[in-house]
Each structure stands twice: as C-alpha cells, then as structure tokens.
Design an enzyme around this catalytic site. Structure first.
Site, PDB file in Angstrom:
ATOM      1  N   ARG A  62      27.302  34.779  61.230  1.00 57.04           N
ATOM      2  CA  ARG A  62      27.759  34.835  59.838  1.00 57.04           C
ATOM      3  C   ARG A  62      26.717  35.467  58.916  1.00 57.04           C
ATOM      4  NH1 ARG A  62      28.680  29.162  58.566  1.00 57.04           N
ATOM      5  NH2 ARG A  62      26.631  29.210  57.623  1.00 57.04           N
ATOM      6  N   LYS A 219      39.893  50.926  50.501  1.00 57.08           N
ATOM      7  CA  LYS A 219      40.492  52.200  50.053  1.00 57.08           C
ATOM      8  C   LYS A 219      39.776  53.373  50.727  1.00 57.08           C
ATOM      9  CE  LYS A 219      42.301  49.228  47.162  1.00 57.08           C
ATOM     10  NZ  LYS A 219      43.358  48.380  47.669  1.00 57.08           N
TER      11      LYS A 219
HETATM   12  C1  LIG Z   1      40.755  49.118  41.704  1.00 60.42           C
HETATM   13  C2  LIG Z   1      40.907  48.074  42.764  1.00 60.42           C
HETATM   14  N1  LIG Z   1      39.944  47.168  42.901  1.00 60.42           N
HETATM   15  C3  LIG Z   1      40.033  46.194  43.830  1.00 60.42           C
HETATM   16  C4  LIG Z   1      41.117  46.103  44.665  1.00 60.42           C
HETATM   17  C5  LIG Z   1      41.181  44.991  45.646  1.00 60.42           C
HETATM   18  O1  LIG Z   1      40.891  45.400  46.943  1.00 60.42           O
HETATM   19  P1  LIG Z   1      41.444  44.623  48.197  1.00 60.42           P
HETATM   20  O2  LIG Z   1      42.889  44.961  48.314  1.00 60.42           O
HETATM   21  O3  LIG Z   1      40.601  45.104  49.322  1.00 60.42           O
HETATM   22  O4  LIG Z   1      41.235  43.158  47.938  1.00 60.42           O
HETATM   23  C6  LIG Z   1      42.143  47.033  44.563  1.00 60.42           C
HETATM   24  C7  LIG Z   1      43.314  46.972  45.473  1.00 60.42           C
HETATM   25  O5  LIG Z   1      44.321  47.619  45.274  1.00 60.42           O
HETATM   26  C8  LIG Z   1      42.043  48.051  43.581  1.00 60.42           C
HETATM   27  O6  LIG Z   1      43.015  48.982  43.405  1.00 60.42           O
END
Ligand SMILES: Cc1ncc(COP(=O)(O)O)c(C=O)c1O
Length: 405
Positions: A62, A219
């Site tokens: 961890r 992303k």
């Molecule tokens: C700008 C932005 N920040 C954070 C997140 C959150 O990421 P995750 O889906 O990995 O929790 C997203 C998800 O769509 C996002 O568009």
C-alpha cells in the site's frame, strides 16, 4: 555524470522528452525498458530487528512499489522544478477529495470556482460541509477580485481552468497571488487546481502559483478509456500533508492501473498534439455552421478567455463545447443520436470521440448559465478529421429534418 549535472540536464529538456525518460531506470530491471508490475502486499525483511525498525526501501504494498514510484517520478519531472512530489489515487475524484482533506481543518472556509466539475461540488457541499468547512462558490472570471471574498479563515482557493463543460479560462496567477497575499490563519490560503484539461504538457500550474495540481489520469494520461487514476502534484509547502493524508486514509492505486498510466504517459505528447489539431479543425468547421451560435474553445480567437489561454498555456486538448442556435429538444437529440463516430458517455481523454448533451444551470450558484441555446460537449478523438466532419454533417441533416417535423 553526477547527480547535480544530471538534474541540470533533465531540467533543460523539453517536456516531450521528459515524458519518455521520466521515472525510468532500466538498469535496475536487467535492462528492460519498462519497470516490472509489482503485485504486492507483503514485503519480507531479512530479520526481526530490521522489521521492527522499518528498515527497508519498500515496506508494504500500500505504501508504494517500484512501479508506483516510476509513475510518480515521471509526473514530478513533467510538472517542473516547483513540484516536490506526486501522489497517485484511485480516481480523479479521489485525487480532488484527498487534496482537500490534506489541508482543511474544521472551521475553515474554502472558495470553489462555480465552473468546477459537478462531483467536486458534491464533495464540498456534502463531505467538507459535514466536517465543519464552509464552502463559497465564486465566478470563475473573478481574477484578482477574489481578494474581496477571502476571509481570515479561508484555507483553500480551488480552480478548474478551463471549466470542463463551460470552458471559462481563469487568471490563475492573479487568483493565486490574492490567495497567498490575503492571510488565512496568517499563512495565506492554499491554491488547488484541477488541471486535467491541459495536463502538465500544456500548462504547469505550480509555475503559476498553484500549490497542488490535480489530474484525473483517467482522461489523457490513460488515453484509452480503460483505467481510473488520479494524481496530485504538490509543491514543497504541501507535499508532507498530502503524503501523510494518502497514507493515513489507506489509499493506493492497483499495480495494473499504475502500469497503464505509465504506459499511457509515454505517448501523451503525440496523442495530445493530434487531439489538439483535430479538435481545432473541427471547432473551426463547427464555428462556420449556420446551426451553431458559438463555440466554447479557449484556443479560438472568438473565445472570451483566449488571451489568458494564449498567455499561459502552450496547447489545447481535444475537449470543447458548442452552443447551438435554439431548436426543439427532439432536433437537439436527433443530432446527437445520429452521430456514429461520437459516443454518448461520461469521461473523455481516450482515443475515441464523444459528444454529450449537458446543462450547467442546475450546478451554478455564483453565476448564471445562459448560453443562448442547447449545448453539446465534444471530445475529439484520434479518428480522421474528414470522417468526423462527415459524421457531423449527417448529424446536422438529422437536426434539420427533426426541426421540420
Ligand atoms: C475535469 C474533471 N476532473 C475530475 C474528474 C474526475 O475524474 P475521475 O472520473 O477519474 O474520478 C473528471 C471526470 O470526468 C473531470 O472531467
């Protein structure tokens, strides 16, 4: 080469090189280019004394492995010299919540941009509020005037620039300066920013006064719509608090997902370049369509935040929005439902194109969302631009047909 001159050489390198070289140490792994994926919980110690003294390079699965370290180091190098270290979390939202939890105390006040990702708002309104933190939303375009909203107990000013649905560009340096100048508990408020849209390849928040820069690695770092990952890059003022919060909340990212993040990172520059080129080509094409009221893309000169984008960012990713001229709802939906190459689904940053309907109005509390027509958010993937445009033409034909009936 000694460590100092090694550091100087890597500092002089361009980010496209750093994403290839960062965090790699092949000779530690028998010359293999990539680190092995350590599936690990227990780490064995040679004897009782070492175990009790925690004398080991790695202590427990961890707490980190050579695989997690490789990704952390690569991201740290990419963020630049202001970055003191990086933490990996199991999702972008976990990265956001952990960054807040690392620095807020009961009785604090936080300022959140009204353009923040919806679940970030829910975390603030439900979890932070329950812990005794007061939450105020501010106009993303506020700039230096944020100083007027800073209270003696303001601990955090949070940015997301551009907003990932509405694409307002924030003046990061002006907001950060006001936050640091106006004392919270005599130490200045801390500045946290969601930098998922640009990634550190196109914007390095820590060089503009941000204390912790967050990315949903889900992303663009992942890039293939097949993993959940969050990252927080911290400066020297915040790293210890971040690391201890990650450790004491027991958060860690699974080894295969860390590896996918590392693998995705190596091609980030070339993918982003293509997302940028195709995204701009399609945005310019859409901007000329008679059905379109306006585009929300910071790299277009028509965008109100274009000057800030040009001043601060070195590129644009493939995510932007479009405002249609008013049409009946069935025509709006016909446009989206007819598209074949654009999937309808949450998230973005993968190799594939997406187009989703959205409405920011129910989320806003500090500003009013009145775009003037139905809105679509596009993620432009790696398909051929001509094919995407042909698909959009079919979508507009379906919109016109539905509007007539
Ligand atoms: C700008 C932005 N920040 C954070 C997140 C959150 O990421 P995750 O889906 O990995 O929790 C997203 C998800 O769509 C996002 O568009």
């Amino acid at each position: 080469m000694n460590d100092k001159s090694k550091d100087e050489t890597s500092r002089a390198r361009r980010p496209e090189t750093t994403i290839v070289t960062g965090g790699r140490d092949p000779m530690s792994y028998h010359g293999f280019v990539n680190p092995p994926v350590y599936h690990a919980s227990t780490v064995l110690y040679p004897n009782a004394e070492d175990f009790l003294a925690h004398r080991a390079r790695y202590q427990y699965g961890r707490r980190g492995t050579p695989t997690t370290e490789a990704l952390e180091l690569a991201l740290q190098e990419l963020e630049g010299p202001q970055c003191a270290g990086v933490a990996l979390l199991p999702s972008g939202l976990a990265a956001i919540s952990t960054a807040f939890l690392a620095v807020v105390h009961a009785g604090d006040h936080v300022l959140i941009t009204d353009s923040a990702y919806g679940p970030t708002r829910i975390f603030c309104d439900q979890v932070l509020a329950r812990l005794g933190v007061t939450v105020t939303y501010y106009d993303p375009l506020i700039g230096a005037a944020i100083a007027e909203l800073i209270r003696p107990n303001t601990r955090v000013v949070y940015l997301e620039s551009p907003g990932s649905l509405s694409f307002e560009m924030q003046d990061t340096a002006a907001i950060a300066k006001a936050a640091h100048d106006k004392a919270a508990h005599d130490k200045g408020a801390l500045v946290l920013m969601d930098n998922t849209w640009a990634t550190p390849l196109y914007f390095r928040p820590l060089e503009h006064g941000v204390d912790m820069a967050i990315q949903a690695g889900t992303k663009y770092i992942g890039g293939h719509s097949d993993l959940m990952l969050g990252t927080v890059s911290a400066n020297a003022a915040t790293l210890a608090r971040l690391k201890s919060t990650v450790r004491h909340t027991g958060q860690c990212e699974g080894p295969d997902d860390v590896y996918l993040g590392l693998r995705g990172l190596r091609t980030l520059a070339i993918r982003l370049e293509r997302h940028q080129q195709s995204g701009l080509a399609i945005a310019r094409w859409l901007e000329r369509r008679p059905e379109v009221l306006r585009l929300l893309h910071p790299a277009l000169p028509s965008h109100p935040g274009h000057a800030i984008w040009k001043r601060d960012f070195s590129g644009a990713s493939g995510l932007f929005s479009m405002v249609l001229k008013p049409v009946p709802q069935k025509a709006y939906y016909a446009f989206l439902d007819t598209l074949e190459l654009f999937g309808i689904g949450a998230s973005w940053g993968g190799y594939e194109s997406l187009a989703i309907p959205f409405d920011c109005a129910p989320l806003r509390t500090a500003t009013r969302w009145q775009p003037g027509g139905p809105t679509v958010r596009f993620h432009i993937g790696l398909e051929a631009v001509d094919d995407l445009i042909a698909d959009l033409e079919r979508g507009f034909a379906a919109l016109a047909a539905a509007a007539r009936t």
